[in-house]
Scaffold this motif. Structure first.
Motif, mmCIF file in Angstrom:
data_model
loop_
_atom_site.group_PDB
_atom_site.id
_atom_site.type_symbol
_atom_site.label_atom_id
_atom_site.label_comp_id
_atom_site.label_asym_id
_atom_site.label_seq_id
_atom_site.Cartn_x
_atom_site.Cartn_y
_atom_site.Cartn_z
ATOM 1 N N UNK A 1 -8.117 2.985 3.701
ATOM 2 C CA UNK A 1 -8.745 4.418 4.207
ATOM 3 C C UNK A 1 -8.661 5.172 2.792
ATOM 4 N N UNK A 2 -7.700 4.865 1.858
ATOM 5 C CA UNK A 2 -7.486 5.610 0.696
ATOM 6 C C UNK A 2 -6.830 6.914 1.136
ATOM 7 N N UNK A 3 -5.848 6.837 2.202
ATOM 8 C CA UNK A 3 -5.183 8.131 2.505
ATOM 9 C C UNK A 3 -3.579 7.751 2.562
ATOM 10 N N UNK A 4 -2.926 8.789 2.707
ATOM 11 C CA UNK A 4 -1.550 8.318 2.717
ATOM 12 C C UNK A 4 -1.011 7.833 4.096
ATOM 13 N N UNK A 5 -0.017 6.980 4.492
ATOM 14 C CA UNK A 5 0.506 6.621 5.505
ATOM 15 C C UNK A 5 0.627 7.556 6.595
ATOM 16 N N UNK A 6 0.847 8.778 6.294
ATOM 17 C CA UNK A 6 0.998 9.729 7.485
ATOM 18 C C UNK A 6 -0.298 9.849 8.233
ATOM 19 N N UNK A 7 -1.258 9.747 7.546
ATOM 20 C CA UNK A 7 -2.723 9.539 8.141
ATOM 21 C C UNK A 7 -2.896 8.254 8.658
ATOM 22 N N UNK A 8 -2.885 7.334 8.000
ATOM 23 C CA UNK A 8 -3.350 5.879 8.441
ATOM 24 C C UNK A 8 -2.344 5.164 9.587
ATOM 25 N N UNK A 9 -1.241 5.400 9.475
ATOM 26 C CA UNK A 9 -0.188 4.574 10.115
ATOM 27 C C UNK A 9 1.163 5.637 10.352
ATOM 28 N N UNK A 10 0.805 6.796 11.046
ATOM 29 C CA UNK A 10 1.939 7.613 11.217
ATOM 30 C C UNK A 10 3.157 7.257 11.818
ATOM 31 N N UNK A 11 3.232 6.331 12.941
ATOM 32 C CA UNK A 11 4.317 5.798 13.572
ATOM 33 C C UNK A 11 4.987 4.700 12.767
ATOM 34 N N UNK A 12 4.322 4.196 11.746
ATOM 35 C CA UNK A 12 4.801 2.804 11.134
ATOM 36 C C UNK A 12 6.269 2.865 10.724
ATOM 37 N N UNK A 13 6.870 1.841 10.691
ATOM 38 C CA UNK A 13 8.236 1.664 10.226
ATOM 39 C C UNK A 13 8.163 2.187 8.844
ATOM 40 N N UNK A 14 7.357 1.624 8.081
ATOM 41 C CA UNK A 14 7.348 2.155 6.440
ATOM 42 C C UNK A 14 7.349 3.487 6.347
ATOM 43 N N UNK A 15 6.453 4.299 6.992
ATOM 44 C CA UNK A 15 6.420 5.618 6.841
ATOM 45 C C UNK A 15 7.650 6.431 7.293
ATOM 46 N N UNK A 16 8.576 5.868 8.333
ATOM 47 C CA UNK A 16 9.573 6.357 8.966
ATOM 48 C C UNK A 16 10.735 6.274 7.809
ATOM 49 N N UNK A 17 10.776 5.356 7.138
ATOM 50 C CA UNK A 17 11.799 5.032 6.234
ATOM 51 C C UNK A 17 11.495 6.014 4.911
ATOM 52 N N UNK A 18 10.127 6.099 4.605
ATOM 53 C CA UNK A 18 9.913 7.130 3.462
ATOM 54 C C UNK A 18 10.217 8.562 4.005
ATOM 55 N N UNK B 1 2.988 -4.853 6.286
ATOM 56 C CA UNK B 1 1.701 -5.099 5.489
ATOM 57 C C UNK B 1 0.424 -4.481 6.527
ATOM 58 N N UNK B 2 0.529 -4.219 7.457
ATOM 59 C CA UNK B 2 -0.436 -3.440 8.616
ATOM 60 C C UNK B 2 -0.745 -2.139 8.179
ATOM 61 N N UNK B 3 0.546 -1.516 7.848
ATOM 62 C CA UNK B 3 0.570 -0.192 7.701
ATOM 63 C C UNK B 3 0.070 0.099 6.290
ATOM 64 N N UNK B 4 0.726 -0.757 5.454
ATOM 65 C CA UNK B 4 0.044 -0.532 3.978
ATOM 66 C C UNK B 4 -1.353 -0.952 3.741
ATOM 67 N N UNK B 5 -1.881 -1.729 4.495
ATOM 68 C CA UNK B 5 -3.361 -2.270 4.148
ATOM 69 C C UNK B 5 -4.200 -1.295 5.018
ATOM 70 N N UNK B 6 -3.835 -0.397 6.085
ATOM 71 C CA UNK B 6 -4.658 0.471 6.681
ATOM 72 C C UNK B 6 -4.822 1.746 5.721
ATOM 73 N N UNK B 7 -3.535 2.041 5.125
ATOM 74 C CA UNK B 7 -3.535 3.344 4.350
ATOM 75 C C UNK B 7 -4.474 2.843 2.992
ATOM 76 N N UNK B 8 -4.375 1.684 2.297
ATOM 77 C CA UNK B 8 -5.100 1.302 1.369
ATOM 78 C C UNK B 8 -6.466 1.287 1.661
#
Ligand SMILES: Nc1ncnc2c1ncn2[C@@H]1O[C@H](COP(=O)(O)OP(=O)(O)O)[C@@H](O)[C@H]1O
Ligand SMILES: [Mg+2]
Length: 401
Positions: free
Chosen positions: A365-382, A356-363
């Motif tokens: 800022x209105x940017x992709x996870x690669x910008x808002x949470x580039x090391x998050x587990x979520x973007x790594x899976x994607x 949720x922290x990564x999803x919320x940060x991206x939401x």
């Protein structure tokens, strides 16, 4: 070929347009800008002379498309391989008029509300191209891979996956990741509840609405007018803000749209609507892989099964990647997960952590996870999902070559 030593003719009575073009050209001092305070039809044949002697003619349509089309045809009949012609049209110009200008021989029809950066990008691309063709035409056939993303239930995470999968497929690298290895289209066909634009802080677009409402057949000009580059290599076709008349869209229109997109992009990621409408068929037929985002609950798996059956009925060869969202890949699958995998008749290779922290940060800022949470587990899976798509495409082109 570089633009140094080249010449541009601007035919416009609009001082704002003159100022815009001047602000762009000043950064290439070797480029000569000649201004004509007139409309194209007022030039009475002189425009052809100018098109012969210069590299680029930019004009502002005067609002009477018949006259503009006649004037462009006149230039093209006399000057086949001379200057390129670009129209800077009022941003509200109907698509039908833009298409007529393109058909008459205009290389690009651009909206006149572009920023200087956007205009510069197109101008230098057109002038630097040796082929002497408009940008859209010059892109040619990339034979892009179409990847629809569906969900088993609302909120499962389809838009999150579509946005960040598309972003990862660009394979950006370099200083501040400005260079994209692939050109990716992200198309929001969830016309009534589309959220791609809000995920990327973009304006919703009217183009898909207009396409449905006016029965337009999308072509290269349509794409040029309706897509926005959200970041290097990532081009977005957003859903409209208004409720689009879904039933008015024809399968042929979506087929033409997908054909255009495939010719211009390496990957075409489509956020699918929940409704099962006739015009989904061309998307599914053009796809080899579909991403089904779900969780492992019994109702979601039952829905996923029904949808996969429906999609498979349209395209028998369609492969489906099941993505289990909000759950890390378990070391040993629980019995209900094994059962879910058995019901869907495919292994579960892709699991995305609940983050949720990564999803919320991206939401926020209105940017992709690669910008808002580039090391998050979520973007790594994607990114792992994107890598499997890239491998599949490379394997496919190796077989074709
Ligand atoms: N793995 C995840 N971890 C945490 N939050 C997530 C995750 N995936 C999606 N979300 C959040 O769940 C909400 C719904 O996701 P969304 O992608 O819009 O679903 P859908 O398109 O399937 O309706 C969004 O607020 C999104 O940020
Ligand atoms: Mg969605």
């Amino acid at each position: 070929m570089q633009t140094e030593g080249k010449s541009i003719v601007l035919i416009s009575k609009n001082p704002d347009i003159s100022a815009l073009v001047e602000s762009v050209v000043q950064f290439r001092p070797e480029t000569v800008l000649k201004r004509c305070d007139a409309t194209l039809s007022e030039m009475n044949g002189t425009a052809s002379e100018l098109a012969l002697k210069n590299d680029l003619v930019i004009f502002c349509p005067e609002g009477d498309t018949d006259r503009d089309v006649a004037a462009v045809r006149e230039i093209r009949s006399r000057v086949q391989s001379g200057a390129q012609v670009i129209a800077l049209a009022d941003a509200r110009t109907p698509f039908a008029d833009m298409r007529r200008l393109s058909e008459a021989g205009v290389s690009d029809v651009l909206p006149d509300n572009l920023t200087p950066d956007e205009l510069a990008g197109t101008l230098w691309k057109v002038m630097d191209s040796d082929a002497g063709q408009g940008t859209a035409a010059a892109e040619g056939s990339r034979n892009g891979m179409v990847i629809p993303v569906a969900h088993a239930r609302g909120g499962a995470g389809a838009t999150t996956v579509a946005v960040n999968l598309a972003d990862s497929l660009t394979q950006r690298s370099g200083f501040r990741t400005k260079t994209a290895a692939s050109k990716v289209a992200l198309v929001d066909l969830d016309l009534q509840f589309g959220a791609v634009s809000s995920f990327l802080d973009l304006q919703p677009g009217r183009c898909l609405y207009q396409m449905a409402d006016e029965g337009l057949m999308p072509d290269a000009t349509f794409l040029q007018q309706s897509m926005t580059e959200a970041s290097a290599g990532l081009w977005v076709l957003p859903a409209p803000a208004e409720f689009a008349p879904l039933h008015m869209l024809e399968a042929q229109q979506i087929q033409a749209l997908i054909t255009q997109l495939r010719s211009q992009f390496d990957y075409v990621v489509v956020d699918l609507p929940r409704v099962l409408v006739e015009w989904l068929s061309p998307v599914l037929e053009a796809s080899e892989r579909l991403v089904m985002v779900t969780d492992c609950s019994v109702p979601s798996i039952a829905q996923a099964q029904r949808l996969i059956k429906f999609y498979g009925g349209v395209n028998v060869g369609l492969e489906v990647d099941v993505v289990i969202n909000r759950k890390r890949k378990p070391m040993f699958a629980a019995s209900h997960e094994k059962e879910a995998s058995r019901v869907l008749q495919r292994p579960f290779d892709h699991w995305l952590a609940d983050d949720p922290a990564a999803a919320l940060a991206a939401a926020d800022q209105g940017v992709p996870l690669s910008t808002a949470a580039s090391r998050s587990a979520l973007i790594k899976g994607i990114r792992r999902l994107a890598a499997s798509m890239i491998d599949a495409r490379q394997a496919q082109s190796a077989t074709v070559n």
